[in-house]
Design an enzyme around this catalytic site. Structure first.
Site, PDB file in Angstrom:
ATOM      1  N   SER A   7       0.851  -1.188   0.000  1.00  0.00           N
ATOM      2  CA  SER A   7       0.000   0.000   0.000  1.00  0.00           C
ATOM      3  C   SER A   7       0.884   1.234   0.000  1.00  0.00           C
ATOM      4  O   SER A   7       1.718   1.410   0.887  1.00  0.00           O
ATOM      5  CB  SER A   7      -0.882   0.007   1.248  1.00  0.00           C
ATOM      6  OG  SER A   7      -1.354   1.320   1.475  1.00  0.00           O
ATOM      7  N   HIS A  32      -1.240  -1.783  -4.055  1.00  0.00           N
ATOM      8  CA  HIS A  32      -2.525  -1.530  -3.387  1.00  0.00           C
ATOM      9  C   HIS A  32      -2.719  -0.017  -3.258  1.00  0.00           C
ATOM     10  O   HIS A  32      -1.892   0.677  -2.659  1.00  0.00           O
ATOM     11  CB  HIS A  32      -2.486  -2.194  -2.006  1.00  0.00           C
ATOM     12  CG  HIS A  32      -3.759  -2.104  -1.241  1.00  0.00           C
ATOM     13  ND1 HIS A  32      -4.794  -3.001  -1.396  1.00  0.00           N
ATOM     14  CD2 HIS A  32      -4.176  -1.228  -0.292  1.00  0.00           C
ATOM     15  CE1 HIS A  32      -5.780  -2.695  -0.582  1.00  0.00           C
ATOM     16  NE2 HIS A  32      -5.432  -1.620   0.107  1.00  0.00           N
ATOM     17  N   ASP A  34      -5.129   3.018  -1.979  1.00  0.00           N
ATOM     18  CA  ASP A  34      -6.205   3.317  -1.034  1.00  0.00           C
ATOM     19  C   ASP A  34      -6.876   4.641  -1.364  1.00  0.00           C
ATOM     20  O   ASP A  34      -6.287   5.709  -1.183  1.00  0.00           O
ATOM     21  CB  ASP A  34      -5.627   3.392   0.385  1.00  0.00           C
ATOM     22  CG  ASP A  34      -5.214   2.028   0.895  1.00  0.00           C
ATOM     23  OD1 ASP A  34      -6.084   1.146   0.970  1.00  0.00           O
ATOM     24  OD2 ASP A  34      -4.021   1.840   1.217  1.00  0.00           O
ATOM     25  N   MET A  36      -9.670   7.303  -0.477  1.00  0.00           N
ATOM     26  CA  MET A  36     -10.491   7.698   0.683  1.00  0.00           C
ATOM     27  C   MET A  36     -11.168   9.033   0.426  1.00  0.00           C
ATOM     28  O   MET A  36     -10.529   9.962  -0.075  1.00  0.00           O
ATOM     29  CB  MET A  36      -9.593   7.841   1.909  1.00  0.00           C
ATOM     30  CG  MET A  36      -8.793   6.598   2.233  1.00  0.00           C
ATOM     31  SD  MET A  36      -7.824   6.873   3.708  1.00  0.00           S
ATOM     32  CE  MET A  36      -6.952   5.307   3.802  1.00  0.00           C
ATOM     33  N   HIS A  65      -8.489  -0.055  -3.697  1.00  0.00           N
ATOM     34  CA  HIS A  65      -9.340  -0.242  -2.517  1.00  0.00           C
ATOM     35  C   HIS A  65     -10.127   1.044  -2.294  1.00  0.00           C
ATOM     36  O   HIS A  65      -9.602   2.019  -1.750  1.00  0.00           O
ATOM     37  CB  HIS A  65      -8.411  -0.571  -1.324  1.00  0.00           C
ATOM     38  CG  HIS A  65      -9.111  -0.673  -0.001  1.00  0.00           C
ATOM     39  ND1 HIS A  65      -8.413  -0.772   1.196  1.00  0.00           N
ATOM     40  CD2 HIS A  65     -10.419  -0.705   0.341  1.00  0.00           C
ATOM     41  CE1 HIS A  65      -9.273  -0.858   2.198  1.00  0.00           C
ATOM     42  NE2 HIS A  65     -10.495  -0.811   1.706  1.00  0.00           N
ATOM     43  N   MET A  67     -12.463   3.350  -0.451  1.00  0.00           N
ATOM     44  CA  MET A  67     -13.089   3.612   0.851  1.00  0.00           C
ATOM     45  C   MET A  67     -13.917   4.868   0.676  1.00  0.00           C
ATOM     46  O   MET A  67     -13.564   5.944   1.188  1.00  0.00           O
ATOM     47  CB  MET A  67     -12.006   3.772   1.921  1.00  0.00           C
ATOM     48  CG  MET A  67     -11.387   2.449   2.324  1.00  0.00           C
ATOM     49  SD  MET A  67      -9.849   2.653   3.232  1.00  0.00           S
ATOM     50  CE  MET A  67      -8.723   2.663   1.845  1.00  0.00           C
ATOM     51  N   MET A 135     -10.575  -6.480   6.283  1.00  0.00           N
ATOM     52  CA  MET A 135      -9.798  -5.434   6.971  1.00  0.00           C
ATOM     53  C   MET A 135      -9.400  -5.927   8.363  1.00  0.00           C
ATOM     54  O   MET A 135     -10.243  -6.409   9.120  1.00  0.00           O
ATOM     55  CB  MET A 135     -10.631  -4.151   7.121  1.00  0.00           C
ATOM     56  CG  MET A 135     -10.942  -3.426   5.833  1.00  0.00           C
ATOM     57  SD  MET A 135      -9.496  -2.962   4.880  1.00  0.00           S
ATOM     58  CE  MET A 135      -8.641  -1.847   6.001  1.00  0.00           C
ATOM     59  N   ASP A 173      -5.754  -6.697   5.070  1.00  0.00           N
ATOM     60  CA  ASP A 173      -5.217  -5.334   4.964  1.00  0.00           C
ATOM     61  C   ASP A 173      -5.234  -4.662   6.331  1.00  0.00           C
ATOM     62  O   ASP A 173      -6.299  -4.458   6.920  1.00  0.00           O
ATOM     63  CB  ASP A 173      -6.093  -4.560   3.966  1.00  0.00           C
ATOM     64  CG  ASP A 173      -5.648  -3.129   3.740  1.00  0.00           C
ATOM     65  OD1 ASP A 173      -4.583  -2.736   4.245  1.00  0.00           O
ATOM     66  OD2 ASP A 173      -6.382  -2.410   3.047  1.00  0.00           O
TER      67      ASP A 173
HETATM   68  C1  DX5 Z   1      -6.115   1.492   5.738  1.00  0.00           C
HETATM   69  C2  DX5 Z   1      -5.670   1.063   4.370  1.00  0.00           C
HETATM   70  C3  DX5 Z   1      -4.477   0.203   4.332  1.00  0.00           C
HETATM   71  C4  DX5 Z   1      -3.236   0.779   4.923  1.00  0.00           C
HETATM   72  C5  DX5 Z   1      -2.368  -0.377   5.348  1.00  0.00           C
HETATM   73  O1  DX5 Z   1      -7.357   2.061   5.628  1.00  0.00           O
HETATM   74  O2  DX5 Z   1      -6.703   0.334   3.732  1.00  0.00           O
HETATM   75  O3  DX5 Z   1      -4.249  -0.308   3.031  1.00  0.00           O
HETATM   76  O4  DX5 Z   1      -2.523   1.616   4.074  1.00  0.00           O
HETATM   77  O5  DX5 Z   1      -1.296   0.150   6.029  1.00  0.00           O
HETATM   78  P1  DX5 Z   1      -0.498  -0.652   7.144  1.00  0.00           P
HETATM   79  O6  DX5 Z   1       0.104  -1.855   6.476  1.00  0.00           O
HETATM   80  O7  DX5 Z   1       0.508   0.343   7.580  1.00  0.00           O
HETATM   81  O8  DX5 Z   1      -1.475  -1.029   8.218  1.00  0.00           O
HETATM   82 ZN    ZN Z   2      -6.241  -0.694   1.840  1.00  0.00          ZN
END
Ligand code: DX5
Ligand code: ZN
Length: 214
Positions: A7, A32, A34, A36, A65, A67, A135, A173
């Site tokens: 990520s 990956h 993310d 948001m 991903h 969110m 998650m 994740d």
């Molecule tokens: C959190 C994200 C993750 C995050 C994982 O909402 O979906 O993908 O970046 O990061 P680590 O591995 O640091 O928990």
């Molecule tokens: Zn993620």
């Protein structure tokens, strides 16, 4: 073989090209990303334009991903820049239709569940999923502590996929490191997302090798 999906959330975006080259050389399987929106989760990250730029710099599959609230509104846009496109079970309205749409647009489909959602809640969607993302932290931020309750969900999903002879990737994740990766893999995960653990290291390749070995 376990697949690694780093990520880039905590990466230095102005140095991302160099980091991506290092990750490619380290043998990661995908990236990956993310997304948001500040509504479904209390954080804002990036959207389509940034993913488009990343796409130009790598041939690694992009594991996106979402969110975001009511993700069905944005599926066409994100499908153009994704290889695997996932969204949250809790955020959508007609999840089955959204999963089918993702496949029709040529992407692999993924349903994602927050810590508060049971594995059984997505059993009736598995026929339309290429991957399920469990998650192991509350979505929103990198660098959080792994929640062990994700393990029983992975096992429940693995058993259900085996029972129905479904070939679905199980991704986990949040909080993945050398201690938690083997727990997740032993519980059924075959795709590990790792952000902080990889990007905080001086030698990212060594961290990738380490968690890929379980
Ligand atoms: C959190 C994200 C993750 C995050 C994982 O909402 O979906 O993908 O970046 O990061 P680590 O591995 O640091 O928990
Ligand atoms: Zn993620």
């Amino acid at each position: 073989m376990v697949k690694i999906s780093p990520s880039v959330l905590t990466a230095d975006f102005l140095n991302l090209d160099n980091d991506i080259k290092q990750l490619e050389n380290a043998g990661v399987d995908m990236l990956h990303l993310d997304v948001m929106d500040g509504i479904f989760v209390p954080n804002i990250s990036f959207g389509v334009p940034i993913i488009k730029s990343i796409r130009k710099h790598t041939s690694l599959p992009l594991d996106v991903h979402l969110m975001i609230d009511r993700p069905h509104r944005y599926i066409e846009q994100f499908a153009q820049v994704s290889d695997i496109l996932g969204f949250h079970f809790e955020a959508g309205s007609d999840n089955e239709a959204t999963l089918k749409k993702i496949r029709n647009l040529g992407c692999k489909s993924c349903i994602t569940i927050k810590p508060c959602t049971k594995a059984q809640d997505v059993f009736n969607l598995l026929d339309y999923c290429d991957m399920v993302l469990v998650m192991s932290v509350e979505p929103g931020f990198g660098g959080q502590k792994f929640m062990p309750m994700a393990l029983e969900k992975l096992t429940a999903l693995k058993n259900e996929c085996e029972r129905r002879n479904l070939k679905i990737d199980l991704e986990v994740d949040g909080g993945i490191n050398a201690q938690t990766a083997p727990l997740a893999v032993n519980s059924g995960a075959n795709v590990l997302v790792a952000g902080n653990y990889i990007f905080s290291a001086d030698d990212m390749a060594q961290r990738v090798r380490e968690i890929k070995s379980f």
